[in-house]
Motif scaffolding. Structure first.
Motif, PDB file in Angstrom:
ATOM      1  N   THR A 253      15.848  -0.041  -5.542  1.00 45.00           N
ATOM      2  CA  THR A 253      14.548   0.675  -5.958  1.00 45.00           C
ATOM      3  C   THR A 253      14.666   1.919  -6.629  1.00 45.00           C
ATOM      4  N   ARG A 254      15.548   2.873  -6.278  1.00 41.40           N
ATOM      5  CA  ARG A 254      15.951   3.981  -6.832  1.00 41.40           C
ATOM      6  C   ARG A 254      16.557   3.814  -8.341  1.00 41.40           C
ATOM      7  N   VAL A 255      17.223   2.748  -8.378  1.00 42.46           N
ATOM      8  CA  VAL A 255      18.063   2.286  -9.732  1.00 42.46           C
ATOM      9  C   VAL A 255      16.825   2.023 -10.585  1.00 42.46           C
ATOM     10  N   GLU A 256      15.947   1.396 -10.042  1.00 35.78           N
ATOM     11  CA  GLU A 256      14.811   0.900 -10.978  1.00 35.78           C
ATOM     12  C   GLU A 256      14.087   2.108 -11.416  1.00 35.78           C
ATOM     13  N   LYS A 257      13.715   3.132 -10.687  1.00 39.07           N
ATOM     14  CA  LYS A 257      13.143   4.426 -10.915  1.00 39.07           C
ATOM     15  C   LYS A 257      13.963   5.062 -12.057  1.00 39.07           C
ATOM     16  N   ALA A 258      15.264   5.038 -11.623  1.00 43.75           N
ATOM     17  CA  ALA A 258      15.979   6.057 -12.539  1.00 43.75           C
ATOM     18  C   ALA A 258      16.014   5.381 -14.140  1.00 43.75           C
ATOM     19  N   PHE A 259      16.096   4.081 -13.994  1.00 45.36           N
ATOM     20  CA  PHE A 259      16.168   3.384 -15.574  1.00 45.36           C
ATOM     21  C   PHE A 259      14.694   3.433 -16.233  1.00 45.36           C
ATOM     22  N   GLU A 260      13.691   3.433 -15.438  1.00 45.28           N
ATOM     23  CA  GLU A 260      12.368   3.757 -15.912  1.00 45.28           C
ATOM     24  C   GLU A 260      12.511   4.986 -16.651  1.00 45.28           C
ATOM     25  N   GLU A 261      12.914   6.081 -16.110  1.00 46.60           N
ATOM     26  CA  GLU A 261      12.892   7.595 -16.395  1.00 46.60           C
ATOM     27  C   GLU A 261      13.705   7.430 -17.796  1.00 46.60           C
ATOM     28  N   ILE A 262      14.901   6.723 -17.634  1.00 42.52           N
ATOM     29  CA  ILE A 262      15.689   6.766 -18.811  1.00 42.52           C
ATOM     30  C   ILE A 262      14.995   6.280 -19.975  1.00 42.52           C
ATOM     31  N   PHE A 263      14.029   5.334 -19.858  1.00 45.15           N
ATOM     32  CA  PHE A 263      13.548   4.566 -20.936  1.00 45.15           C
ATOM     33  C   PHE A 263      12.589   5.683 -21.752  1.00 45.15           C
ATOM     34  N   HIS A 264      11.722   6.155 -20.851  1.00 39.15           N
ATOM     35  CA  HIS A 264      10.761   7.268 -21.255  1.00 39.15           C
ATOM     36  C   HIS A 264      11.664   8.270 -22.006  1.00 39.15           C
TER      37      HIS A 264
END
Ligand SMILES: Cc1cc2nc3c(=O)[nH]c(=O)nc-3n(C[C@H](O)[C@H](O)[C@H](O)COP(=O)(O)OP(=O)(O)OC[C@H]3O[C@@H](n4cnc5c(N)ncnc54)[C@H](O)[C@@H]3O)c2cc1C
Ligand code: SF4
Ligand code: SF4
Lengths: 466, 470
Positions: free
Chosen positions: B393-404
């Motif tokens: 879940t944290r990985v997904e959040k981190a990637f979401e932020e990287i995309f942004h």
């Protein structure tokens, strides 16, 4: 067909035996696909690729699929050549996964009667017992005398394996007599100079059917300055069992060998069969569930060395080696190459022989299709792979094909026979070839010395710049 | 599930032996190189000709059967997972190079040829096909075209798109069209070639391609520059470009990546540096010499503590092939590797590298970064374990932020790996709702029944943000 009970048994055996972390290690990048012979030969069928096999194993463990005939066929059709390992950036040890999967499958698989007969004879009756190996004088004798030939005919195996076994009879070397086999020396001293003390792992097949090659090997080691002990209580390495899902048998053999060689107290344990060597270096893994054997197994494995590697260390390639002028090519032993990572040494040795015009075969590192008893159990695929191999062999125009493993040697001989090339091409084990070159070289050097010292120097320089 | 009728029809088109429905086959084609995604198809079909493909597509269009075209399944966006079942269409029997035209400098090929064989065949006649994705030994040209793949030489030579002159395509209605050709110029109507490049198998099936070749560069030199920190390496990248030097290759690897790659390749890579740049220049020898000299100066100005040039072709090749193994080698460290493909304008590369590091710290995840720095294309790779739900879940959040962050810097969510099912939830960040709408109209016009690779790039209906998770 696979019954319900059998399925459940296989499933739980898979769960229990397969190293799940190793399965997860595979990123499914596909880098291994182009080096897998069965992937290529099946017209790029993922089912017969390393990545596909790993996925099937994982599917079985996860309960996503059942051990259907096709799943089993995928696992059975694997050569176990491990060409997928050196190319895998993730470091997946496919060989281990394969062993575990086969172990789980075969313990619970209902085999057809012919297959069962062969397996039982080979795995339980024959290879674990060196004295029986001796008594049976090789595969030929084994095949004829064990009654397998009749059984085979009766059960119709002959139809399944049309020409493999029959041709195999033709290509087997003339086996030594029982007396010769039992009276082997157990301690040999170095000739000329002394460098190391080593033990020789004689192997089962090598020490019976290929006795001559074993003798050539120890001779070479003696010339290279090795003192050699050959422990009497050693036996078959267990590779054939380990690779075919008969792990318990293999473990027993491993322990016996470890004990036999501990007593010898040597620098190295020398093998001349790539297939055995690769299994011996992996005893630690084989006995991983048994802590009291861990250190002993590792100490044993550390000492394993292929004969070509010791010879290179000893500077054998600098000696005068000579054969009659000819084109020579080398067929890698899969396990020597992919597990022990020995592939330069044999080539360097061959190239150092005067009279040898070395031509590298295309895809020399690709399996020849021998793979233990694969050429008997999966004869169709084995022959397809062999046909490719022979095509490449012919292109080199080699007169001598050199191999480093008994299985490969037989398979290459079989290939030559099938192609009707027996009067033009020969297949030899590297030890036999090197011994011939050494003894020839010695004789030549002596002759030269007698005639004129000058000429000898010219010959020598010629060889080095070769 | 396929109806018996459909099954019989497909089998009679491709031949019984080229249509598989056993579980082993279905499972073996249920995945690609993307971790976490898997789904079983209903059948796997291997046609041998364009006409067979067309007949298969007609059957599927009539019966509403999803078609997932599949090359070697090395894509990293869950582009070939048959999420809605249907058939997986293979090109293992359409794997021939049809023609090498040395007068027009083109190659005509079937889709199932491995990329490296295209490179090799071109090289044999003294020509050059530059696109070289890390997966080139196994990826198929059809897959490259459909993902518009990049590679290590993208900075100077561009990506697959820049080498596609013409295509033969089977449309979702079963009609066969040919676009472009051996032409340097062609403005007869819409540029359908470009539309199909990178369309991820959602608009039809590529059954043949005409590729552009260029003359072989005269020489090539390869260099390694070592840094004590990531930012300096990233700043060097921007400095090289700002000084108007366009190297053929400009790759970035952080320490963790260098270490695992060295572990695998054993070629003596410097494992003590925090960051490494792998730089190549090719061309006329005097130009190469001059560029390499200037690049070395720029590296040092930006705090490289060591700059070395490969001494031989073998050494240079060893370096580049080692780089290709980076992604897979990283998986040695942890059971699961999830990688991203964020791309920013080259000038922003240092900012992006810094942002990735900050985000990794913030979400307490371990991220290694490597990538085609010269293209502004980074592959932040998360080392994790799918069994650890909390961390995932944290990985997904981190990637979401990287995309942004990438989009904020004027970049994109994916530079070369495609959207597939994996990045579908994030497409709106880059394309915008109106952009997705435009794409959806094109898709609806060409594939009204939605049979081509459904569930990829964007969803057909209005629900446009579905996280596909297994
Ligand atoms: C270790 C590793 C390194 C990689 N390095 C790079 C890199 O440097 N650069 C890069 O860009 N990518 C890279 N990739 C990603 C991947 O290899 C590429 O996307 C490649 O082009 C996929 O080729 P493939 O044959 O495996 O296609 P697949 O994965 O099988 O398919 C890719 C897509 O193309 C479609 N497709 C395939 N064939 C056809 C056809 N004939 N007609 C229509 N649609 C079709 C599929 O439906 C799917 O959407 C890497 C992957 C790995 C595992
Ligand atoms: S190369 Fe290794 S990681 Fe990649 S698919 Fe093969 S086994 Fe898996
Ligand atoms: S061991 Fe050999 S045959 Fe088996 S999967 Fe690996 S490369 Fe293929």
């Amino acid at each position: 067909m696979t019954g319900k009970k059998e399925k459940e048994n296989i499933q739980s055996a898979m769960k229990e035996r397969i190293d799940y972390d190793e399965l997860l290690n595979c990123t499914r990048c596909g880098f291994c696909l182009p080096s897998c012979p069965t992937y290529i030969e099946t017209g790029k069928n993922e089912v017969h690729s390393p990545r596909g096999r790993i996925a099937l194993m994982k599917g079985l463990v996860d309960g996503e699929i059942e051990p259907s005939e096709e799943v089993k066929q995928s696992i059975n059709m694997c050569l176990g050549c491990r060409a997928c390992e050196p190319v895998c950036p993730s470091g997946v040890r496919f060989g281990h996964l394969l062993e575990q999967a086969r172990d789980a499958l075969h313990q619970h698989e209902k085999k057809s009667v012919p297959k069962k007969t062969i397996r039982n004879l080979v795995f339980n009756q024959l290879f674990p017992h060196q004295n029986r190996m001796i008594r049976l004088t090789g595969l030929l004798g084994f095949y004829q005398r064990s009654g397998l030939r009749n059984t085979a005919k009766r059960l119709g195996i002959m139809k399944l394996l049309p020409d493999t076994l029959e041709m195999m009879e033709k290509v087997l070397p003339s086996v030594p007599t029982k007396r010769e086999m039992q009276q082997r020396p157990r301690h040999l001293l170095p000739i000329n100079r002394s460098t190391k003390k080593v033990a020789f792992f004689a192997g089962c097949l090598m020490d019976t059917v290929f006795r001559q090659t074993n003798e050539a090997t120890t001779k070479l080691l003696q010339y290279a300055g090795c003192e050699i002990v050959i422990p009497e209580t050693q036996g078959c390495c267990g590779a054939l069992h380990g690779h075919s899902g008969e792990v318990n048998n293999a473990k027993e053999m491993a322990k016996r060998n470890i004990e036999a060689f501990e007593a010898a107290d040597v620098d190295y344990i020398i093998t001349n069969a790539g297939g055995c060597g690769a299994f011996l270096v992996d005893y630690g893994h084989l006995l991983r569930g048994e802590p009291e054997w861990q250190e002993r197994a590792k100490a044993f494995s550390r000492k394993i060395k292929d004969v070509t590697s010791v010879l290179m260390d000893a500077g054998f390639d600098q000696l005068p080696l000579q054969v009659k002028e000819r084109v020579v090519t080398y067929q890698d032993s899969c396990h020597l190459r992919n597990v022990q990572r020995i592939f330069m040494e044999p080539r360097k040795l061959l190239q150092s022989i005067e009279g040898v015009r070395y031509v590298e075969m295309k895809d020399a590192g690709r399996c020849c299709g021998s793979a233990g008893i694969y050429n008997i159990t999966e004869s169709e695929m084995s022959m397809q792979i062999l046909d490719y191999k022979m095509k490449q062999t012919k292109q080199t125009r080699a007169k001598t094909v050199v191999t480093a493993n008994p299985g490969c040697l037989l398979q290459m001989k079989l290939g030559i026979e099938r192609e009707g090339l027996f009067d033009q091409v020969e297949a030899v084990h590297i030890a036999d070839f090197l011994l011939e070159a050494y003894e020839n070289g010695q004789k030549h050097a002596e002759d030269n010395e007698r005639n004129s010292t000058e000429e000898f120097h010219v010959g020598k320089t010629g060889k080095i710049t070769h | 599930m396929l109806t018996e009728k459909a099954r019989d029809q497909l089998a009679s088109i491709a031949g019984q032996e080229n249509m598989k429905t056993d579980t082993a086959s279905l499972l073996a084609y249920s995945y690609d190189s993307t971790s976490q995604y898997q789904a079983m198809p209903d059948a796997v079909v291997s046609p041998a000709t364009t006409n067979e493909v067309a007949s298969i597509v007609q059957v599927c269009n009539n019966e509403n059967i999803p078609i997932v075209p599949r090359g070697s399944g090395t894509n990293l966006c869950a582009g070939t997972t048959p999420l809605e079942g249907g058939i997986v269409l293979l090109f293992n029997r359409m794997d021939q190079i049809i023609e090498v035209d040395e007068e027009n400098l083109t190659i005509r090929t079937q889709p199932g040829v491995f990329t490296k064989d295209i490179n090799k065949v071109a090289e044999e006649v003294g020509l050059f096909y530059p696109p070289d994705p890390g997966s080139m030994h196994i990826s198929q040209i059809g897959g490259n075209i459909s993902e518009n793949s990049g590679g290590l030489r993208g900075l100077k030579y561009g990506v697959t798109r820049d080498y596609i002159l013409g295509l033969e395509i089977v449309l979702p209605n079963g009609k066969i069209i040919r676009t472009g050709g051996k032409l340097a110029k062609d403005v007869a109507g819409y540029d359908l070639t470009r539309l199909y490049v990178g369309s991820e198998g959602t608009l039809g099936i590529v059954t043949e391609a005409t590729l552009k070749l260029i003359p072989q560069p005269e020489t090539k030199k390869t260099m390694l520059a070592l840094y004590r920190d990531l930012e300096s390496a990233a700043e060097t990248v921007s400095a090289i470009i700002a000084n108007r030097i366009i190297p053929a290759t400009l790759e970035f690897l952080d320490q963790a990546t260098v270490r695992v790659v060295e572990d695998f390749a054993q070629i003596g890579l410097p494992t003590d540096a925090q960051a490494v740049l792998l730089i190549e220049q090719d061309g006329a020898s005097e130009v190469v010499a001059r560029d390499m000299e200037r690049i070395a100066v720029l590296c040092k100005e930006n705090n490289a503590f060591k700059v070395t040039v490969a001494e031989s072709k073998q050494q240079a090749d060893a370096l580049t092939s080692a780089r290709r193994t980076a992604l897979s080698a990283l998986s040695r460290l942890k059971p699961t590797t999830i990688l991203e493909d964020a791309t920013v304008p080259r000038s922003e590369i240092a900012k992006m590298v810094r942002a990735i590091n900050d985000i990794a710290v913030k979400y307490e995840v371990s991220i290694c970064t490597f990538g085609h720095a010269g293209d502004g294309n980074l592959h932040p790779t998360c080392l994790t374990d799918i069994r650890n739900k909390d961390e995932i879940t944290r990985v997904e959040k981190a990637f979401e932020e990287i995309f942004h962050k990438a989009v904020e810097l004027g970049g994109t969510i994916t530079g070369e790996h495609g959207v597939g099912a994996m990045k579908l939830p994030h497409l709106h960040l880059k394309a915008g709702e109106a952009g997705i709408e435009a794409m959806r109209s094109i898709k609806a016009a060409l594939d009204p029944n939605g049979i081509m690779n459904p569930g990829k790039v964007f969803t057909q209906a209005e629900r446009n943000r579905v996280v596909v998770n297994k």
